[in-house]
Design an enzyme around this catalytic site. Sequence first.
Site, PDB file in Angstrom:
ATOM      1  N   ASN A   1       9.505 -14.017  26.445  1.00  0.00           N
ATOM      2  CA  ASN A   1       9.250 -14.790  25.224  1.00  0.00           C
ATOM      3  C   ASN A   1       7.905 -14.413  24.607  1.00  0.00           C
ATOM      4  O   ASN A   1       6.913 -14.266  25.330  1.00  0.00           O
ATOM      5  CB  ASN A   1       9.256 -16.287  25.554  1.00  0.00           C
ATOM      6  CG  ASN A   1      10.570 -16.752  26.165  1.00  0.00           C
ATOM      7  OD1 ASN A   1      11.632 -16.257  25.780  1.00  0.00           O
ATOM      8  ND2 ASN A   1      10.511 -17.671  27.115  1.00  0.00           N
TER       9      ASN A   1
ATOM     10  N   HIS B   1       4.376 -12.150  30.357  1.00  0.00           N
ATOM     11  CA  HIS B   1       5.147 -12.228  31.603  1.00  0.00           C
ATOM     12  C   HIS B   1       6.608 -11.959  31.315  1.00  0.00           C
ATOM     13  O   HIS B   1       7.102 -12.263  30.231  1.00  0.00           O
ATOM     14  CB  HIS B   1       4.972 -13.582  32.309  1.00  0.00           C
ATOM     15  CG  HIS B   1       5.207 -14.759  31.407  1.00  0.00           C
ATOM     16  ND1 HIS B   1       4.259 -15.196  30.515  1.00  0.00           N
ATOM     17  CD2 HIS B   1       6.276 -15.559  31.242  1.00  0.00           C
ATOM     18  CE1 HIS B   1       4.742 -16.237  29.849  1.00  0.00           C
ATOM     19  NE2 HIS B   1       5.968 -16.474  30.255  1.00  0.00           N
TER      20      HIS B   1
ATOM     21  N   HIS C   1      10.350 -12.854  32.736  1.00  0.00           N
ATOM     22  CA  HIS C   1      11.127 -13.720  33.627  1.00  0.00           C
ATOM     23  C   HIS C   1      12.213 -12.906  34.325  1.00  0.00           C
ATOM     24  O   HIS C   1      12.943 -12.144  33.665  1.00  0.00           O
ATOM     25  CB  HIS C   1      11.832 -14.823  32.835  1.00  0.00           C
ATOM     26  CG  HIS C   1      10.917 -15.816  32.201  1.00  0.00           C
ATOM     27  ND1 HIS C   1      10.642 -17.040  32.768  1.00  0.00           N
ATOM     28  CD2 HIS C   1      10.205 -15.782  31.045  1.00  0.00           C
ATOM     29  CE1 HIS C   1       9.819 -17.721  31.975  1.00  0.00           C
ATOM     30  NE2 HIS C   1       9.531 -16.975  30.923  1.00  0.00           N
TER      31      HIS C   1
ATOM     32  N   ASP D   1       8.528 -18.783  39.926  1.00  0.00           N
ATOM     33  CA  ASP D   1       8.272 -19.745  38.861  1.00  0.00           C
ATOM     34  C   ASP D   1       8.311 -21.161  39.462  1.00  0.00           C
ATOM     35  O   ASP D   1       9.187 -21.478  40.258  1.00  0.00           O
ATOM     36  CB  ASP D   1       9.349 -19.584  37.778  1.00  0.00           C
ATOM     37  CG  ASP D   1       8.990 -20.272  36.477  1.00  0.00           C
ATOM     38  OD1 ASP D   1       8.908 -19.590  35.454  1.00  0.00           O
ATOM     39  OD2 ASP D   1       8.811 -21.508  36.471  1.00  0.00           O
TER      40      ASP D   1
ATOM     41  N   GLN E   1       7.475 -19.207  24.086  1.00  0.00           N
ATOM     42  CA  GLN E   1       6.367 -18.851  24.985  1.00  0.00           C
ATOM     43  C   GLN E   1       5.434 -20.051  25.152  1.00  0.00           C
ATOM     44  O   GLN E   1       5.030 -20.669  24.158  1.00  0.00           O
ATOM     45  CB  GLN E   1       5.577 -17.654  24.427  1.00  0.00           C
ATOM     46  CG  GLN E   1       4.522 -17.142  25.404  1.00  0.00           C
ATOM     47  CD  GLN E   1       3.795 -15.885  24.897  1.00  0.00           C
ATOM     48  OE1 GLN E   1       3.916 -15.499  23.737  1.00  0.00           O
ATOM     49  NE2 GLN E   1       3.034 -15.273  25.788  1.00  0.00           N
TER      50      GLN E   1
HETATM   51  P1  AMP Z   1       7.221 -19.001  28.968  1.00  0.00           P
HETATM   52  O1  AMP Z   1       7.814 -20.295  28.438  1.00  0.00           O
HETATM   53  O2  AMP Z   1       8.061 -17.806  28.706  1.00  0.00           O
HETATM   54  O3  AMP Z   1       5.784 -18.837  28.506  1.00  0.00           O
HETATM   55  O4  AMP Z   1       7.228 -19.167  30.530  1.00  0.00           O
HETATM   56  C1  AMP Z   1       6.236 -19.795  31.253  1.00  0.00           C
HETATM   57  C2  AMP Z   1       6.796 -20.028  32.635  1.00  0.00           C
HETATM   58  O5  AMP Z   1       5.714 -20.186  33.514  1.00  0.00           O
HETATM   59  C3  AMP Z   1       7.681 -21.275  32.770  1.00  0.00           C
HETATM   60  O6  AMP Z   1       8.951 -20.889  33.294  1.00  0.00           O
HETATM   61  C4  AMP Z   1       6.899 -22.149  33.746  1.00  0.00           C
HETATM   62  O7  AMP Z   1       7.761 -22.844  34.628  1.00  0.00           O
HETATM   63  C5  AMP Z   1       6.056 -21.143  34.489  1.00  0.00           C
HETATM   64  N1  AMP Z   1       4.788 -21.593  35.016  1.00  0.00           N
HETATM   65  C6  AMP Z   1       3.821 -22.273  34.361  1.00  0.00           C
HETATM   66  N2  AMP Z   1       2.749 -22.468  35.164  1.00  0.00           N
HETATM   67  C7  AMP Z   1       3.058 -21.881  36.351  1.00  0.00           C
HETATM   68  C8  AMP Z   1       2.379 -21.740  37.589  1.00  0.00           C
HETATM   69  N3  AMP Z   1       1.145 -22.239  37.772  1.00  0.00           N
HETATM   70  N4  AMP Z   1       2.990 -21.084  38.596  1.00  0.00           N
HETATM   71  C9  AMP Z   1       4.233 -20.570  38.416  1.00  0.00           C
HETATM   72  N5  AMP Z   1       4.931 -20.677  37.286  1.00  0.00           N
HETATM   73  C10 AMP Z   1       4.365 -21.320  36.265  1.00  0.00           C
END
Ligand code: AMP
Length: 136
Positions: free
Chosen positions: A88, A101, A103, A32, A95
Amino acid sequence: MKNDQCIFCKIAAGEIPSKTIYEDDEFRVILDLGPATKGHALILPKEHYANLYELPEETAKKVICLAKKMASVMTEKLHADGFNLVQNNGEVAGQTVFHFHMHLIPRYKGDGQTIGWKPGKPSDEELEAIRKAISE
Ligand code: AMP
Ligand code: ZN
């Protein structure tokens, strides 16, 4: 089915570079970019499913098996003291990227992170009404 507008589809397909820590035919696991702790990673299916509701059962089974394997490897290699799995669904649930995805969050004593909620105090009647609404 891939989604042209989806950044996680592009990352999962290798079209956008990522820090990949595991890959197979169906999944890519990446670090992440905004980690909660050292090693915070995301399991991405290569197919596009917006959320848990859309995820096929077969894929869901594989996700939890992969999460278990990754948690063991990451805990050992990073000397973590514990582990959170977080997933999420929907904006209201936090989300922000609408490609399913999971975590993977290694936890360390004193890491200062809080992943939690404020506990409620429902009455027995409220709990019973919820139990009925869900299970009857
Ligand atoms: P969520 O809030 O559960 O949708 O999680 C999205 C996650 O994706 C967050 O922890 C972000 O830091 C991560 N994220 C967003 N864009 C990228 C990216 N390009 N590469 C890696 N992680 C990302
Ligand atoms: Zn996608």
